[in-house]
Design a protein around this motif. Structure first.
Motif, mmCIF file in Angstrom:
data_model
loop_
_atom_site.group_PDB
_atom_site.id
_atom_site.type_symbol
_atom_site.label_atom_id
_atom_site.label_comp_id
_atom_site.label_asym_id
_atom_site.label_seq_id
_atom_site.Cartn_x
_atom_site.Cartn_y
_atom_site.Cartn_z
ATOM 1 N N LEU A 138 0.915 -1.346 0.172
ATOM 2 C CA LEU A 138 0.061 -0.036 -0.137
ATOM 3 C C LEU A 138 0.784 1.311 0.124
ATOM 4 N N TRP A 139 1.799 1.234 0.707
ATOM 5 C CA TRP A 139 2.548 2.455 0.899
ATOM 6 C C TRP A 139 3.609 2.448 -0.371
ATOM 7 N N SER A 140 3.950 1.550 -1.076
ATOM 8 C CA SER A 140 4.739 1.711 -2.228
ATOM 9 C C SER A 140 3.919 2.090 -3.590
ATOM 10 N N ILE A 141 2.689 1.697 -3.476
ATOM 11 C CA ILE A 141 1.786 2.252 -4.357
ATOM 12 C C ILE A 141 1.541 3.883 -3.923
ATOM 13 N N ALA A 142 1.467 3.915 -2.834
ATOM 14 C CA ALA A 142 0.847 5.396 -2.550
ATOM 15 C C ALA A 142 1.948 6.485 -2.806
ATOM 16 N N THR A 143 3.200 6.046 -2.302
ATOM 17 C CA THR A 143 4.505 6.778 -2.708
ATOM 18 C C THR A 143 4.601 6.758 -4.108
ATOM 19 N N ARG A 162 10.235 21.939 -6.433
ATOM 20 C CA ARG A 162 9.686 20.577 -6.836
ATOM 21 C C ARG A 162 10.671 19.454 -7.216
ATOM 22 N N SER A 163 11.876 19.875 -7.095
ATOM 23 C CA SER A 163 13.068 18.910 -7.478
ATOM 24 C C SER A 163 13.148 18.066 -6.080
ATOM 25 N N ILE A 164 13.000 19.011 -4.859
ATOM 26 C CA ILE A 164 12.862 18.540 -3.690
ATOM 27 C C ILE A 164 11.962 17.563 -3.357
ATOM 28 N N ASP A 165 10.909 18.055 -3.769
ATOM 29 C CA ASP A 165 9.480 17.287 -3.428
ATOM 30 C C ASP A 165 9.463 15.981 -4.184
ATOM 31 N N LEU A 166 10.274 15.765 -5.420
ATOM 32 C CA LEU A 166 10.415 14.619 -6.156
ATOM 33 C C LEU A 166 11.395 13.604 -5.421
ATOM 34 N N THR A 167 12.400 14.170 -4.914
ATOM 35 C CA THR A 167 13.492 13.521 -4.138
ATOM 36 C C THR A 167 12.892 12.797 -2.956
ATOM 37 N N VAL A 168 11.983 13.601 -2.174
ATOM 38 C CA VAL A 168 11.328 13.058 -0.881
ATOM 39 C C VAL A 168 10.652 11.939 -1.258
ATOM 40 N N ALA A 169 9.522 12.259 -2.307
ATOM 41 C CA ALA A 169 8.508 11.189 -2.580
ATOM 42 C C ALA A 169 9.492 9.748 -2.993
ATOM 43 N N THR A 170 10.588 10.001 -4.035
ATOM 44 C CA THR A 170 11.169 8.871 -4.325
ATOM 45 C C THR A 170 11.977 8.070 -3.296
ATOM 46 N N SER A 171 12.324 8.789 -2.209
ATOM 47 C CA SER A 171 13.086 8.334 -1.276
ATOM 48 C C SER A 171 12.145 7.581 -0.364
ATOM 49 N N ALA A 172 10.811 8.042 -0.128
ATOM 50 C CA ALA A 172 9.994 7.357 0.830
ATOM 51 C C ALA A 172 9.384 6.211 0.066
ATOM 52 N N THR A 179 12.374 -2.153 -4.853
ATOM 53 C CA THR A 179 12.077 -2.465 -6.431
ATOM 54 C C THR A 179 11.114 -1.420 -7.041
ATOM 55 N N VAL A 180 9.977 -0.887 -6.177
ATOM 56 C CA VAL A 180 9.136 -0.079 -6.881
ATOM 57 C C VAL A 180 9.820 1.477 -6.705
ATOM 58 N N GLY A 181 10.678 1.502 -5.917
ATOM 59 C CA GLY A 181 11.233 2.833 -5.519
ATOM 60 C C GLY A 181 12.398 2.953 -6.609
ATOM 61 N N PHE A 182 13.055 1.934 -7.215
ATOM 62 C CA PHE A 182 14.087 2.150 -8.287
ATOM 63 C C PHE A 182 13.257 2.618 -9.594
ATOM 64 N N GLY A 183 12.035 2.176 -9.659
ATOM 65 C CA GLY A 183 11.083 2.827 -10.644
ATOM 66 C C GLY A 183 11.025 4.162 -10.944
ATOM 67 N N CYS A 184 10.892 4.425 -9.404
ATOM 68 C CA CYS A 184 10.749 6.258 -9.329
ATOM 69 C C CYS A 184 12.044 6.779 -9.649
ATOM 70 N N VAL A 185 13.295 6.208 -9.337
ATOM 71 C CA VAL A 185 14.497 6.689 -9.507
ATOM 72 C C VAL A 185 14.633 7.135 -11.171
ATOM 73 N N VAL A 186 14.397 5.953 -11.920
ATOM 74 C CA VAL A 186 14.250 5.964 -13.266
ATOM 75 C C VAL A 186 13.501 7.017 -13.930
ATOM 76 N N ALA A 187 12.280 7.379 -13.398
ATOM 77 C CA ALA A 187 11.557 8.439 -13.700
ATOM 78 C C ALA A 187 12.128 9.774 -13.296
ATOM 79 N N ALA A 188 12.770 9.833 -12.138
ATOM 80 C CA ALA A 188 13.639 11.097 -11.842
ATOM 81 C C ALA A 188 14.887 11.379 -12.970
ATOM 82 N N PHE A 189 15.446 10.378 -13.188
ATOM 83 C CA PHE A 189 16.209 10.399 -14.121
ATOM 84 C C PHE A 189 15.836 10.878 -15.371
#
Length: 196
Positions: A138-143, A162-172, A179-189
């Motif tokens: 649930l938390w991984s889907i939400a974040t 906004r860059s910091i907001d993305l960093t915080v959400a990706t870190s969460a 594994t889900v977080g790595f998808g967010c890292v790819v999106a950030a890149f």
């Protein structure tokens, strides 16, 4: 006395938060049964600590809440998911040039989509049992949805905030389910490439 099967592993993050409040990551030996790993005789949870970090303020005030916070955490994750999904829908409408007032059909479709997200998706099944596995998902889907919204905001109008907001959400997300977080890292890149 052994825990009921439906309550087994529902206090993993409570135990992890209590350990963090004492300044370490290791838990009591055998505290997590098979859901742990042992290094140099110390027991560690293999779940990343974001949900435990959320519990720390509550457990710092009252240890009596220990073992009772999983359902509350899952409800909070559901709320974050619904807010992030609504913000994402609104952001997508803006990107599609539909910022004017919504027609009745658009309102109905948006309401149907939000109902499907919160009450007609895997989220319903995950909310059916308050234990660590469902809480993590649930938390991984939400974040992840929150990070997606942050990424769109950043690409639309870049700023340090906004860059910091993305960093915080990706870190969460990484600190919930790596594994889900790595998808967010790819999106950030991807955002960095677009902005470059």
């Amino acid at each position: 006395r052994s825990a009921r099967p439906d309550r087994m592993f529902s206090n993993v993050f409570d135990l992890q938060a209590a350990a963090l409040l004492h300044g370490h990551f290791h838990l009591e030996p055998g505290a997590l049964s098979i859901e742990s790993f042992i290094v140099n005789g110390r027991t560690y949870a293999y779940f990343p600590p974001f949900p435990a970090l959320l519990r720390m303020p509550v457990l710092a005030v009252s240890g009596a809440a220990s073992g009772r916070l999983t359902a509350v955490s899952m409800l909070l994750a559901w709320g974050v998911l619904m807010a992030a999904a609504a913000a994402l829908v609104w952001r997508l409408r803006g990107l599609a040039g539909m910022q004017d007032s919504m027609s009745l059909s658009a309102c109905v479709l948006t309401a149907a989509f939000m109902t499907a997200v919160g009450g007609g998706s895997i989220v319903v099944y995950l909310g059916s049992m308050p234990w660590v596995y469902h809480e993590v998902y649930l938390w991984s889907i939400a974040t992840a949805v929150l990070a997606t919204w942050c990424a769109l905001r950043l690409v639309e109008a870049p700023s340090w905030r906004r860059s910091i907001d993305l960093t915080v959400a990706t870190s969460a997300c990484i600190l919930t389910r790596t594994t889900v977080g790595f998808g967010c890292v790819v999106a950030a890149f991807g955002c960095a490439v677009v902005l470059r």
